[in-house]
Design a protein around this motif. Sequence first.
Motif, PDB file in Angstrom:
ATOM      1  N   THR A   1       0.841  -1.188   0.000  1.00 58.63           N
ATOM      2  CA  THR A   1       0.000   0.000   0.000  1.00 58.63           C
ATOM      3  C   THR A   1       0.880   1.244   0.000  1.00 58.63           C
ATOM      4  OG1 THR A   1      -1.748  -1.130   1.187  1.00 58.63           O
ATOM      5  CG2 THR A   1      -1.786   1.276   1.218  1.00 58.63           C
ATOM      6  N   VAL A   2       0.654   2.146  -0.933  1.00 55.81           N
ATOM      7  CA  VAL A   2       1.492   3.332  -1.091  1.00 55.81           C
ATOM      8  C   VAL A   2       0.932   4.464  -0.243  1.00 55.81           C
ATOM      9  CG1 VAL A   2       2.399   5.017  -2.720  1.00 55.81           C
ATOM     10  CG2 VAL A   2       2.159   2.628  -3.405  1.00 55.81           C
ATOM     11  N   GLU A   3       1.778   5.041   0.596  1.00 49.35           N
ATOM     12  CA  GLU A   3       1.352   6.118   1.477  1.00 49.35           C
ATOM     13  C   GLU A   3       1.968   7.456   1.102  1.00 49.35           C
ATOM     14  OE1 GLU A   3       2.354   4.850   5.372  1.00 49.35           O
ATOM     15  OE2 GLU A   3       0.868   3.233   5.426  1.00 49.35           O
ATOM     16  N   TYR A   4       3.023   7.436   0.271  1.00 49.15           N
ATOM     17  CA  TYR A   4       3.716   8.670  -0.065  1.00 49.15           C
ATOM     18  C   TYR A   4       4.070   8.706  -1.551  1.00 49.15           C
ATOM     19  CZ  TYR A   4       4.511   9.006   4.988  1.00 49.15           C
ATOM     20  OH  TYR A   4       4.338   9.075   6.336  1.00 49.15           O
ATOM     21  N   LEU A   5       4.139   9.901  -2.077  1.00 47.82           N
ATOM     22  CA  LEU A   5       4.778  10.132  -3.371  1.00 47.82           C
ATOM     23  C   LEU A   5       6.226  10.518  -3.089  1.00 47.82           C
ATOM     24  CD1 LEU A   5       4.670  10.729  -6.502  1.00 47.82           C
ATOM     25  CD2 LEU A   5       4.253  13.092  -5.858  1.00 47.82           C
ATOM     26  N   TYR A   6       7.150   9.913  -3.828  1.00 49.59           N
ATOM     27  CA  TYR A   6       8.574  10.180  -3.625  1.00 49.59           C
ATOM     28  C   TYR A   6       9.152  10.897  -4.840  1.00 49.59           C
ATOM     29  CZ  TYR A   6       7.900   6.526  -0.103  1.00 49.59           C
ATOM     30  OH  TYR A   6       7.441   5.782   0.944  1.00 49.59           O
ATOM     31  N   LEU A   7      10.001  11.873  -4.559  1.00 46.72           N
ATOM     32  CA  LEU A   7      10.696  12.604  -5.617  1.00 46.72           C
ATOM     33  C   LEU A   7      12.192  12.498  -5.347  1.00 46.72           C
ATOM     34  CD1 LEU A   7      10.108  14.530  -8.085  1.00 46.72           C
ATOM     35  CD2 LEU A   7      10.540  16.408  -6.499  1.00 46.72           C
ATOM     36  N   VAL A   8      12.928  11.916  -6.301  1.00 44.32           N
ATOM     37  CA  VAL A   8      14.346  11.651  -6.076  1.00 44.32           C
ATOM     38  C   VAL A   8      15.134  12.962  -6.048  1.00 44.32           C
ATOM     39  CG1 VAL A   8      16.396  10.439  -6.890  1.00 44.32           C
ATOM     40  CG2 VAL A   8      14.127   9.431  -7.253  1.00 44.32           C
TER      41      VAL A   8
ATOM     42  N   LEU B   1       8.483   8.737  -7.937  1.00 39.76           N
ATOM     43  CA  LEU B   1       8.320   7.311  -7.677  1.00 39.76           C
ATOM     44  C   LEU B   1       7.014   7.092  -6.933  1.00 39.76           C
ATOM     45  CD1 LEU B   1      11.939   6.554  -6.395  1.00 39.76           C
ATOM     46  CD2 LEU B   1      11.072   6.369  -8.732  1.00 39.76           C
ATOM     47  N   GLY B   2       6.237   6.105  -7.397  1.00 39.73           N
ATOM     48  CA  GLY B   2       4.954   5.824  -6.763  1.00 39.73           C
ATOM     49  C   GLY B   2       3.845   6.760  -7.189  1.00 39.73           C
ATOM     50  N   ASP B   3       4.086   7.527  -8.281  1.00 39.78           N
ATOM     51  CA  ASP B   3       3.113   8.551  -8.663  1.00 39.78           C
ATOM     52  C   ASP B   3       1.787   7.966  -9.105  1.00 39.78           C
ATOM     53  OD1 ASP B   3       4.168   9.175 -12.042  1.00 39.78           O
ATOM     54  OD2 ASP B   3       4.783   7.567 -10.718  1.00 39.78           O
ATOM     55  N   PHE B   4       1.820   6.876  -9.886  1.00 41.93           N
ATOM     56  CA  PHE B   4       0.557   6.294 -10.343  1.00 41.93           C
ATOM     57  C   PHE B   4      -0.248   5.752  -9.172  1.00 41.93           C
ATOM     58  CE2 PHE B   4      -1.930   2.601 -11.581  1.00 41.93           C
ATOM     59  CZ  PHE B   4      -2.771   3.170 -12.506  1.00 41.93           C
ATOM     60  N   SER B   5       0.429   5.062  -8.265  1.00 37.40           N
ATOM     61  CA  SER B   5      -0.265   4.468  -7.135  1.00 37.40           C
ATOM     62  C   SER B   5      -0.875   5.536  -6.242  1.00 37.40           C
ATOM     63  CB  SER B   5       0.712   3.599  -6.330  1.00 37.40           C
ATOM     64  OG  SER B   5       1.294   2.605  -7.147  1.00 37.40           O
ATOM     65  N   VAL B   6      -0.172   6.668  -6.074  1.00 43.05           N
ATOM     66  CA  VAL B   6      -0.714   7.754  -5.268  1.00 43.05           C
ATOM     67  C   VAL B   6      -1.926   8.372  -5.936  1.00 43.05           C
ATOM     68  CG1 VAL B   6      -0.232  10.068  -4.397  1.00 43.05           C
ATOM     69  CG2 VAL B   6       1.444   8.256  -4.067  1.00 43.05           C
TER      70      VAL B   6
ATOM     71  N   TRP C   1      12.535  13.291  -1.603  1.00 42.59           N
ATOM     72  CA  TRP C   1      11.522  14.144  -0.985  1.00 42.59           C
ATOM     73  C   TRP C   1      10.224  13.338  -0.930  1.00 42.59           C
ATOM     74  CZ3 TRP C   1      12.730  18.449   1.472  1.00 42.59           C
ATOM     75  CH2 TRP C   1      13.872  19.169   1.093  1.00 42.59           C
ATOM     76  N   CYS C   2       9.508  13.432   0.172  1.00 44.83           N
ATOM     77  CA  CYS C   2       8.282  12.647   0.378  1.00 44.83           C
ATOM     78  C   CYS C   2       7.111  13.584   0.651  1.00 44.83           C
ATOM     79  CB  CYS C   2       8.435  11.693   1.567  1.00 44.83           C
ATOM     80  SG  CYS C   2       9.980  10.771   1.616  1.00 44.83           S
ATOM     81  N   ILE C   3       5.941  13.216   0.147  1.00 44.90           N
ATOM     82  CA  ILE C   3       4.714  13.932   0.475  1.00 44.90           C
ATOM     83  C   ILE C   3       3.608  12.921   0.717  1.00 44.90           C
ATOM     84  CG2 ILE C   3       4.128  14.255  -1.985  1.00 44.90           C
ATOM     85  CD1 ILE C   3       2.753  16.891  -1.129  1.00 44.90           C
ATOM     86  N   ASP C   4       2.857  13.137   1.771  1.00 43.78           N
ATOM     87  CA  ASP C   4       1.788  12.236   2.175  1.00 43.78           C
ATOM     88  C   ASP C   4       0.714  12.133   1.093  1.00 43.78           C
ATOM     89  OD1 ASP C   4      -1.125  12.244   3.688  1.00 43.78           O
ATOM     90  OD2 ASP C   4       0.302  10.836   4.589  1.00 43.78           O
ATOM     91  N   LEU C   5       0.136  10.935   0.966  1.00 44.49           N
ATOM     92  CA  LEU C   5      -0.904  10.674  -0.026  1.00 44.49           C
ATOM     93  C   LEU C   5      -2.030  11.702   0.028  1.00 44.49           C
ATOM     94  CD1 LEU C   5      -2.479   8.569  -1.944  1.00 44.49           C
ATOM     95  CD2 LEU C   5      -3.449   7.725   0.180  1.00 44.49           C
ATOM     96  N   SER C   6      -2.576  11.938   1.225  1.00 42.91           N
ATOM     97  CA  SER C   6      -3.714  12.860   1.349  1.00 42.91           C
ATOM     98  C   SER C   6      -3.316  14.288   1.015  1.00 42.91           C
ATOM     99  CB  SER C   6      -4.300  12.787   2.763  1.00 42.91           C
ATOM    100  OG  SER C   6      -4.787  11.503   3.029  1.00 42.91           O
ATOM    101  N   ASP C   7      -2.122  14.703   1.457  1.00 41.04           N
ATOM    102  CA  ASP C   7      -1.666  16.058   1.131  1.00 41.04           C
ATOM    103  C   ASP C   7      -1.525  16.233  -0.383  1.00 41.04           C
ATOM    104  OD1 ASP C   7      -1.515  16.813   3.785  1.00 41.04           O
ATOM    105  OD2 ASP C   7       0.587  16.213   3.984  1.00 41.04           O
TER     106      ASP C   7
END
Length: 846
Positions: free
Chosen positions: A181-188, A226-231, A250-256
């Motif tokens: 389950t993906v909880e964050y969008l990641y940006l390298v 990374l994880g953009d589609f799942s978010v 860099w990480c950002i929460d799914l809901s945000d």
Amino acid sequence: MAAGYTGDGVEPRVGQRVKVSAYPGTVRFVGETHFAPGEWVGVDLDPPVGKNDGSVQNVQYFSCKKNHGLFVRRQVLKPAEANEVNEDDVDELPVASRSSLDRRRGICTWSSSSFDTRRRSSYFKSSTHQLELLELLTSSKDSKTRVLFSNLPKEVLNDMIQAMFLKSVPKGEKLLSKMQTVEYLYLVKSGLFDIFAERQVLHSESETSDRARTMRAFQAGPGYALGDFSVLYSAVSSTDIIAIEDSEVWCIDLSDFQSLMIKGSEQRLKERMAFLKRCDIFHELNAEQLATLAEVAEAEEFVDNETILRQGETDQAMYILLDGDAEACIQGDQGEVGVKTYTQGDFFGEIALLLGEPRKASVYARGDVTCIVITKPVFDRVLGPLKDFLLRNVSKYQQYSEAIGAGGLLHKDSHADQEHDRERLAAELEESKQGSRCLMTKGDRAHTMVNLEVKMDDEEEKTQPEKQADPARSQTLAERLEEDWGKAQLVSPTPAFEVAKSKFTAFGGLRRGEKFTCDKVLCTRGQIAPVSEGLTDVYRWTGPSWLTGCTHVSVICQKGQKSASDPTPNQDNYFAVHIGSIGLYGVLDGHGPFGHLISFRLVQTLPHFLTTSRHWSQDWEMALKESFLAAQQDLLALAATENINLEASGAAGSVLVFEGPSIHIAHIGDAGAMVGSWNRQDSRLLFGTEDHKPNTPKERERLESQGSEVRQVDVDSYRIYIKNSNFPGLTMSRAFGDTACRGVVQEPNYKQVFMQPDEELFAIIASDGIWEFLDYAKAVELTSKKLRLKGAKEAGQFLVDASRKRWVAYCGDYCDDITALIIQWNVSAKMSTGETNHEFSVSRHG
């Protein structure tokens, strides 16, 4: 059927089986909702990749399992039988185009009101970190990242930056696991990640050969999301993502992330709708139709004096002026006559869109201009009520043409504009370091020594070509070529090289009497019948594809003008072969007395040896290398049988293989290939081949070690000769044929380029007729916007026209044969005709 949604082939009804993206489901609800205006369709999806249980904001519209419910607009739906899959078939999630954010397809069930009550995260960052993150978001090499963030309103982008925090990922750590389950969008931020997925063809018909297998699908560095589609879809991860070096993300929460994206999307939608409401043309549309148009229409920018439409083009799109001014001009006996000025809210291009006819006028930007672009599929689906209104404008261009004939005023800027274009082209050519070299090499290429009697002895080194008494010496080149026309084994397709598994095969044929700018005659194999569109034949079909969008291919192959007495036909050639989900494409640039025979043979043998290689689809580098070498051996055998002298005849060549997720390129000589992005936010060059020149240190060392001589004949110009002779003067160190000089080899350079299923990339494979005066960066500049607005066919013609202008400017009447093959991947449905996902077009002038 609700107004504004027509022509998609799906009339939703409760209980109907449908698809959303690549997922099957059952319609459980059709009607209006409280969370957004207009009609919505509630779908119970088979796999758990939805958003809800049939309820939104505590209102139950239907009942299903958690994460199986999804609400969409009806235009998103497709018939289930077109590509029915079950839960076991969704190991790799089909990534939707990131431009779909503007159309609200992926986030259609998000509602800003559902996020208004929660407080978004905010993390302290230094001003340096904030500027670095802003640059990363808006200038990333990753087209998806740029699409996601670059168009956000300034205040929303700032909130996005504040909601991110930094995380370290040591080498070897798994950032995401498949089915997690993906909880964050990641940006390298720094480092490098390998992305592993199960390769699975998305549109597979019944092709058992297109099997799923785990493979490295991509490698992501700084700036990649990374994880953009799942978010976006609140889904589980479909990939394993592993750090292959110490990294930071860099990480950002799914809901945000979701709340900020929908906020930005709704803000843009409101701004777009407010503009459309002010346009007189749209007064007949209701609120739902306006909302739909605002969702699907795209904006495009143009600079001062840039051509928005060109008279005679055949693309089908209309334009609405969002900002700036433009002018329509019609070409007449006195030049271009200005007939109309457009200001904000005006529209143009509707005549070609409605009638499918060539453009009646050219339209130029006067200052910086932004236009809303509406393609024919969008028009047919959304703007049907406006057809009669627009047809009333058809007569105006006839009136303008009559005014021109009656002596209308010459467009006051036409001469100045033409002079400006000439000055700009001259400055561009003057700045190019290759200018004088190109003039020299092309100017004397027609005078390269050709001695048909030279014979190389494999056992004995010769320093001078032998002069032998030979009855064939009295035969002129024109006589020999005429003799060859009577040999079917040389000038007709060879059945033994037919690719039996191919659904569609095309390559250039040979014919007598070709004149300057005549197109290559087309040879095809397969069951696909063409549709004639003016002077273009178009082949369309549906086939397996790893991509989320369509693949469009266009080729132009035209004879040059080398001398009045040149008896040879067009020496360029090309091929395109589709087998399952794999595409094979190539361009061969022949030279010398028998260059046309060599290139014709190679466009048949290279696909044959590739498709019969034991390395097919397993090791493309080895498959391509062996195919190049096998094609050379076939040429030598043919030359021995048919008495063809290969000493000063040969061909350069580039071959591209597409098998998702990779583009494989092999090349020798100077027939270059490049890969670029045509994405609106990310038009750039990704890769370009390098010519094999004899002055390159490694190439020169090999040539001279085997007895050939490399001489400098002009600034930055080198040629290869038999030692102590003036023969043959070859300009490339690797080529098919060309047996006179030892050390000229056929082993290709190889490059693999990764792409993602929804990435808007394109490739150009072309002969030296294109690359002589255009570098790869200039080609991207010339074609990327054309690909977005006009498609591959018009982009190819524009590239050929630009090349021909440069030949005239530098070489006068002399012009090389010109071939340009363009492959455009992930063309969206709004740019495609019909329900097919493959298109091949070829011009046939002359």
